[in-house]
Design a protein around this motif. Structure first.
Motif, PDB file in Angstrom:
ATOM      1  N   HIS A 243       0.900  -0.872  -0.507  1.00 17.73           N
ATOM      2  CA  HIS A 243       0.204  -0.021   0.316  1.00 17.73           C
ATOM      3  C   HIS A 243       0.443   1.391  -0.088  1.00 17.73           C
ATOM      4  N   VAL A 244       0.335   2.847  -0.871  1.00 17.89           N
ATOM      5  CA  VAL A 244       0.607   3.489   0.237  1.00 17.89           C
ATOM      6  C   VAL A 244      -0.512   4.268   1.004  1.00 17.89           C
ATOM      7  N   ALA A 245       0.755   5.064   1.780  1.00 15.46           N
ATOM      8  CA  ALA A 245       0.116   5.520   2.914  1.00 15.46           C
ATOM      9  C   ALA A 245      -0.410   7.079   2.775  1.00 15.46           C
ATOM     10  N   VAL A 246      -0.960   7.855   2.806  1.00 14.58           N
ATOM     11  CA  VAL A 246      -1.097   9.237   2.649  1.00 14.58           C
ATOM     12  C   VAL A 246      -2.085   9.575   3.970  1.00 14.58           C
ATOM     13  N   VAL A 247      -1.529  10.558   4.509  1.00 11.81           N
ATOM     14  CA  VAL A 247      -1.708  10.862   5.897  1.00 11.81           C
ATOM     15  C   VAL A 247      -2.708  12.640   5.062  1.00 11.81           C
ATOM     16  N   VAL A 248      -3.881  12.543   6.239  1.00 11.36           N
ATOM     17  CA  VAL A 248      -5.134  13.648   5.790  1.00 11.36           C
ATOM     18  C   VAL A 248      -5.577  14.136   7.148  1.00 11.36           C
ATOM     19  N   GLU A 249      -5.993  15.364   7.399  1.00 11.25           N
ATOM     20  CA  GLU A 249      -6.173  15.984   7.715  1.00 11.25           C
ATOM     21  C   GLU A 249      -7.493  15.857   8.517  1.00 11.25           C
ATOM     22  N   GLU A 250      -8.343  15.237   7.854  1.00  9.97           N
ATOM     23  CA  GLU A 250      -9.512  14.724   8.962  1.00  9.97           C
ATOM     24  C   GLU A 250      -9.846  13.314  10.489  1.00  9.97           C
ATOM     25  N   PRO A 251     -10.420  13.576  11.099  1.00  9.55           N
ATOM     26  CA  PRO A 251     -10.387  12.070  12.038  1.00  9.55           C
ATOM     27  C   PRO A 251     -10.922  11.135  11.534  1.00  9.55           C
ATOM     28  N   ILE A 252     -10.636   9.835  11.620  1.00  3.60           N
ATOM     29  CA  ILE A 252     -11.084   8.354  11.155  1.00  3.60           C
ATOM     30  C   ILE A 252     -13.065   8.697  10.797  1.00  3.60           C
TER      31      ILE A 252
END
Length: 130
Positions: free
Chosen positions: A74-83
């Protein structure tokens, strides 16, 4: 050498998968699609803009072979929103969630993550910011 971040990731997609890629990455996930040079025939790939400093290069190819468990995870992307917001956005976009982890370890620490598959079989981790 002091590395700062990953600049880009290259992924092959089927030659006929360009519209599906735009729909998944652009419409469903909400990332920017940068394809003017590709559309003009000036480069053989187009970009999914995931942040100011990072892109996924998507390379349409006639000889595409889907990823397997032995050649890609996989490729992991950090996003601003909570889970919970990530889950809600994916549900509203009609994107199936493959799995949810409460606190997988990543480069910046542990945070919740949601895993989805793009139309070509690539797994994408959408991870809360630590």
């Amino acid at each position: 050498m002091i590395a700062r971040h990953i600049d880009h990731v290259n992924l092959r997609i089927p030659a006929e998968g360009v519209d599906e890629a735009r729909e998944f990455y652009g419409d469903a996930l909400g990332f920017g699609i940068e394809d003017a040079l590709y559309a003009a025939g000036e480069k053989p790939f187009f970009d999914v803009r995931i942040s100011e400093t990072g892109v996924i290069h998507l390379w349409p190819t006639a000889s595409f072979e889907p990823p397997t468990a032995t050649n890609y995870d996989h490729v992991a992307v950090v996003v601003e929103e909570p889970i919970d917001a990530i889950e809600s956005e994916l549900d509203a976009a009609g994107v199936d969630v493959e799995k949810i982890l409460d606190s997988p370890l990543g480069a910046t620490g542990e945070a919740g993550a949601v895993y989805v598959r793009d139309p070509f079989g690539y797994r994408v981790e959408l991870k809360e910011r630590v």
